[in-house]
Write an enzyme that holds these catalytic residues in place. Structure first.
Site: not given
Length: 523
Positions: A494, A482, A430
């Protein structure tokens, strides 16, 4: 020193047992404050009138209610956990109660202005930090934080008697050792204490890559030499027999300048070494050598290492792109900042930021390039990216925003597989995805999601614009886990471990909506 390795091997089990003993009970719907209504009320070891008596607080005493079991409340009082009859305890979900010192059990845990995730974040705390707990409110502890009141989820705080040894920790070994061994620290912000236990005073802290001389052991703690004196460190965070690796370095001496925001100077040539400081674009350092992908530098008398990608050498400090001669002058025009933005020394994101101008700030425009306005504010001249100014002037025509350029670059990699630690089109994780896209567009940002939460300026959720970095809690909501990039219309792109590839998702999805943490604007 072979016995030290045996100590380290069982540390995980010992630590788990210690946490199980020292932590408060699992939270339930009935968590709150209870007030004793009887002249005296027994706290028992189990939810039974025949169970052993743990304590007997008098009428009017407040206790922490941590759960319930039939006709009994599970409670915490004066360092004791037990059960009290519901009949003689007046329960309230919120209230002030002096619970002493609480120890944080997770990393990057938020302290907020109120009891709930919708309240403003005042700051963060990490595992092992201590706070004075003064109240309870619907699953949150009211704490003293930086001299004012704050709130932290009770799920990440362990209550206990601080400052005194309860006898459950091993005492310092009396037998002296004539041998010693090098230990390498394997965690960040690990505490060195005066004795072998978490109740002893903190002497200092060390981080990943730091080395210590281990001279003895006491239970699951290592006795170490620290800053000329003796201290103790949990064996969980020490790897024995690991001497710091050395490499051949080339020597030089020239001036280097930082290019980026929050660029770290470390104690060694690698990200596993401790951070000595963080610096922004324009900071000058003396480059004294190289070691692989790192520059060895000296700054304010301190020697350290900076990753080469974030330090330029040679040339003049003002040699960035976008010179003054390319700016077209215009009559003074009033304009208003529509969202927090950097006020830079030149018309390019590589120039130093004079300050951050908040939304609603009035400035005077005196010129423009294709993407930047030259403006004056508070007697100083600087440059502001056009997207963030509201003005009736249309001298530059329509141009795509820098945020849209970032989004367009990001969408090129839709479908690229998720690879843990990946930072290239062959595979991204990520934060590696966000890091790569920004670098492709000429911006230097930090690598991890936690570090990316320190890049740029904070942006509220209702003011998101394309290109903003979005940060999320991890699955346990105990810290940052994240990152992605906002693309507009309530969506973000993402590298998703769950989907196994780069995808576009909606912020309104249950998981992302509930785990939303923060947003940062770099451009």
């Amino acid at each position: 020193m072979n016995k030290y390795r045996k100590f380290a091997a069982v540390v995980g089990i010992v630590v788990c047992l210690m946490l199980a003993v020292g932590a408060t009970a699992a939270r339930a719907d009935s968590e709150g404050v209870g007030t004793v209504t009887a002249s005296a009320l027994n706290i028992r070891s189990e939810a039974s009138a025949s169970a052993a008596i743990v304590a007997c607080p008098p009428q009017g005493t407040k206790v922490l209610v941590t759960g319930d079991s039939g006709d009994w409340y599970q409670v915490y009082y004066d360092g004791h956990s037990g059960y009290m009859s519901k009949e003689y305890l007046d329960f309230s979900e919120s209230g002030d109660i002096a619970l002493g010192t609480g120890t944080v059990t997770g990393n990057d845990v938020c302290v907020r202005s109120g009891a709930g995730t919708s309240n403003d974040i005042l700051g963060g705390v990490n595992k092992g930090d201590t706070l004075s707990v003064t109240g309870v409110s619907s699953g949150w502890f009211k704490v003293s934080y930086n001299g004012s009141a704050g709130y932290i989820s009770s799920a990440y705080v362990s209550l206990g008697s601080a400052g005194t040894n309860t006898g459950s920790e091993a005492s310092p070994a009396s037998e002296s050792q004539t041998s010693s061994e090098t230990g390498t620290v394997t965690g960040n912000y690990v505490r060195i204490r005066s004795g072998a236990g978490t109740t002893y005073p903190i002497l200092g802290q060390v981080s990943t890559g730091d080395t210590l001389t281990v001279t003895d052991s006491s239970g699951d703690w290592f006795k170490v030499s620290y800053q000329g004196s003796t201290g103790y460190i949990s064996g969980k965070y020490v790897s024995l027999g690991s001497s710091p690796q050395t490499s051949t370095q080339s020597e030089t001496s020239e001036t280097g300048r930082i290019q980026g925001t929050y660029v770290r100077m470390r104690s060694g040539p690698g990200t596993n070494y401790s951070i000595l400081g963080t610096y922004d674009t324009g900071t000058e350092m003396t480059v004294t050598g190289t070691d692989g992908d790192w520059y060895k530098v000296r700054y304010n008398g301190t020697d350290g290492y900076v990753y080469k990608a974030y330090l330029t050498t040679g040339g003049e400090s003002g040699s960035q792109s976008g010179s003054e001669t390319s700016v077209t002058s215009m009559d003074d025009t009033a304009a208003t900042v529509i969202s927090a933005v950097h006020f830079r020394t030149g018309p390019d994101a590589s120039y130093e930021s004079r300050r951050v101008l908040e939304a609603g700030t009035s400035v005077t425009i005196t010129g423009y390039t294709d993407k930047w306005y030259r403006a004056t504010y508070d007697g100083a001249e600087g440059y502001i990216f056009k997207t963030y100014l509201s003005t009736g002037t249309a001298s530059s025509g329509a141009v795509s925003t820098e945020g849209e350029r970032l989004v367009a670059e990001a969408k090129r990699y839709l479908g690229v597989p998720y690879v843990y630690g990946g930072t290239s089109p062959s595979g991204f994780d990520c934060s590696g995805f966000v890091y790569y896209v920004y670098r492709q567009c000429g911006y230097s940002i930090t690598r991890t999601a936690t570090a990316q939460n320190g890049n740029g300026v904070y942006v509220s959720r209702d003011a998101l614009q394309p290109g903003d970095i979005i940060i999320f809690y991890n699955g346990a909501m105990s810290g940052i886990g994240h990152a992605g990039m906002y693309v507009g219309d309530g969506q973000f792109i993402h590298a998703s471990s769950g989907s196994g590839r780069v995808v576009i998702s909606s912020l309104s999805e249950t998981y992302y909506n509930s785990h939303y943490y923060s947003a940062r604007r770099v451009v």
